[in-house]
Scaffold this active site. Structure first.
Site, PDB file in Angstrom:
ATOM      1  N   TYR A  89       0.862  -1.182   0.000  1.00 15.08           N
ATOM      2  CA  TYR A  89       0.000   0.000   0.000  1.00 15.08           C
ATOM      3  C   TYR A  89       0.903   1.238   0.000  1.00 15.08           C
ATOM      4  O   TYR A  89       1.516   1.572   1.019  1.00 15.08           O
ATOM      5  CB  TYR A  89      -0.914   0.020   1.212  1.00 15.08           C
ATOM      6  CG  TYR A  89      -1.973  -1.056   1.248  1.00 15.08           C
ATOM      7  CD1 TYR A  89      -2.344  -1.759   0.110  1.00 15.08           C
ATOM      8  CD2 TYR A  89      -2.606  -1.378   2.446  1.00 15.08           C
ATOM      9  CE1 TYR A  89      -3.320  -2.735   0.158  1.00 15.08           C
ATOM     10  CE2 TYR A  89      -3.588  -2.355   2.500  1.00 15.08           C
ATOM     11  CZ  TYR A  89      -3.937  -3.033   1.357  1.00 15.08           C
ATOM     12  OH  TYR A  89      -4.902  -4.015   1.406  1.00 15.08           O
ATOM     13  N   ARG A  97     -16.230  -0.097  -1.277  1.00 19.11           N
ATOM     14  CA  ARG A  97     -15.381   1.076  -1.532  1.00 19.11           C
ATOM     15  C   ARG A  97     -16.178   2.382  -1.544  1.00 19.11           C
ATOM     16  O   ARG A  97     -15.915   3.280  -2.331  1.00 19.11           O
ATOM     17  CB  ARG A  97     -14.620   0.889  -2.851  1.00 19.11           C
ATOM     18  CG  ARG A  97     -13.721  -0.321  -2.797  1.00 19.11           C
ATOM     19  CD  ARG A  97     -13.264  -0.761  -4.158  1.00 19.11           C
ATOM     20  NE  ARG A  97     -12.441  -1.968  -4.009  1.00 19.11           N
ATOM     21  CZ  ARG A  97     -12.920  -3.195  -3.857  1.00 19.11           C
ATOM     22  NH1 ARG A  97     -14.228  -3.375  -3.847  1.00 19.11           N
ATOM     23  NH2 ARG A  97     -12.133  -4.227  -3.705  1.00 19.11           N
ATOM     24  N   GLY A  98     -17.157   2.434  -0.663  1.00 22.85           N
ATOM     25  CA  GLY A  98     -17.974   3.634  -0.522  1.00 22.85           C
ATOM     26  C   GLY A  98     -19.203   3.653  -1.399  1.00 22.85           C
ATOM     27  O   GLY A  98     -20.091   4.495  -1.209  1.00 22.85           O
ATOM     28  N   LEU A 155     -18.550  -1.942   2.372  1.00 21.77           N
ATOM     29  CA  LEU A 155     -19.309  -0.829   1.796  1.00 21.77           C
ATOM     30  C   LEU A 155     -18.975  -0.657   0.322  1.00 21.77           C
ATOM     31  O   LEU A 155     -19.267   0.380  -0.278  1.00 21.77           O
ATOM     32  CB  LEU A 155     -19.025   0.471   2.562  1.00 21.77           C
ATOM     33  CG  LEU A 155     -19.485   0.485   4.022  1.00 21.77           C
ATOM     34  CD1 LEU A 155     -19.115   1.797   4.687  1.00 21.77           C
ATOM     35  CD2 LEU A 155     -20.979   0.219   4.134  1.00 21.77           C
ATOM     36  N   SER A 177     -22.212   3.153   0.731  1.00 22.93           N
ATOM     37  CA  SER A 177     -22.106   3.826   2.025  1.00 22.93           C
ATOM     38  C   SER A 177     -23.239   4.811   2.256  1.00 22.93           C
ATOM     39  O   SER A 177     -23.474   5.244   3.394  1.00 22.93           O
ATOM     40  CB  SER A 177     -20.780   4.583   2.116  1.00 22.93           C
ATOM     41  OG  SER A 177     -20.766   5.667   1.189  1.00 22.93           O
TER      42      SER A 177
END
Length: 334
Positions: A56, A211-212, A209, A215
């Protein structure tokens, strides 16, 4: 904080874990100070499981977590359990060059992660995607050697199919499988989840979620930064996005009737799928973290579950969760 155990051999962890990837990479720019404050807030709330990957932002995320742990109170620092993925190869341009699961590489990756994190052991260690050129038995065997030497406490897997899970479990005890699982990513229910339950392996569910996307905060007119990988994700494109957001609006009605947010009901649904599942939430701010933690107080009755299933039926999402080249490396193909 509610707790759950990662499989029959893994550690006891908070019922929600914090996925830290977005604090360093792949979702556009992040605020370093807010990221560290969010990790501190998670530890203060009783979250013990912090998830990262050595790739990352090429080690940035591990160093960020190390900094956050060093600056946290001693008791909070000691409660943190670190789940680390390795094996993804990067280049200086930020590109991806495959995976390396050779035993020598496993030990090399671990040595660098221990240094960047500033710890003497990693709690759960796993290759991010199985290396197609190296038998999983060799990769898992190398992690088992690290367990014997005290550098790793538990062995995990990530995004592999049922056959690979069985081969890995026959090599050494496996604590958990990390894999995407959400209302709109349910493919693990067919073969993978029955296999992990048969073998006593837990699930750490990322992307709860999506990746949003589910959400409740993502809008159709949102402009994604060039360094946000969602700009290239099929589920966030054109007609796919418009369709998927209609699912979110249907879910919003269920959430509002329950008196909770869309994110909270989506996370609560994953929590309700079994005590062997620990959702990872990718909150990058204290505000989003607080909202996610509220899901722990949501109890879903049978009527609620039925309403959720009606709003977002299995298989209802449009578009794959990754571009085609990346889908080839996944344990599930949707």
């Amino acid at each position: 904080m509610h707790t759950r155990t990662l499989g029959s051999t893994g550690p006891r962890v908070s019922a929600l874990g914090l996925g830290c990837m977005g604090m360093s990479a792949l979702y556009g720019d992040a605020d370093r100070a807010e990221s560290i404050a969010t990790i501190h807030a998670a530890l203060e709330a009783g979250v013990t499981l912090l998830d990262t990957g050595d790739f990352y932002a090429m080690g940035h995320n591990e160093m960020l977590i190390g900094e956050a742990l060093r600056s946290a109170p001693a008791d909070r620092r000691e409660q943190a359990l670190l789940s680390v993925k390795f094996g993804a190869l990067r280049d200086p341009d930020g590109g991806w060059s495959g995976y390396d699961g050779r035993p020598a590489a496993v030990k090399n990756f671990a040595a660098y992660s221990l240094q960047r994190l500033g710890v003497d052991h990693i709690d759960v260690y796993r290759i991010a995607r199985a290396d197609p050129d190296v038998p999983i038995e060799e990769t898992v065997g190398a992690i088992a050697e690290l367990v014997e030497k005290g550098y790793v406490r538990h062995i995990g897997l990530s995004e592999v199919g049922a056959e690979t899970i069985r081969r890995a479990a026959a090599t050494a005890p496996i604590a958990d499988l990390q894999i995407e699982y959400s209302l709109i990513s349910r493919a693990i229910e067919d073969e993978i989840l029955p296999t992990t339950r048969e073998l006593g392996i837990g699930i750490t569910a990322y992307g709860v979620l999506s990746r949003g996307l589910i959400s409740g905060h993502f809008t159709g007119d949102r402009q994604l930064a060039p360094n946000d990988f969602r700009a290239h994700s099929p589920r966030f494109q054109g007609d796919n996005l418009r369709h998927n957001l209609t699912l979110v609006e249907a879910l919003r009605k269920v959430a509002e009737a329950k008196g909770v947010s869309v994110a909270q009901i989506a996370i609560a649904w994953v929590l309700a799928r079994g005590e062997d599942i620990v959702p990872l939430v990718g909150a990058r701010t204290r505000e989003r973290l607080a909202e996610s933690l509220g899901a722990l107080d949501v109890t879903l009755e049978q009527d609620d579950l039925a309403a959720i299933e009606q709003a977002v039926p299995a298989g209802a999402a449009a578009g794959d969760r990754y571009p085609a080249p990346q889908m080839a490396h996944l344990g599930t193909k949707e």
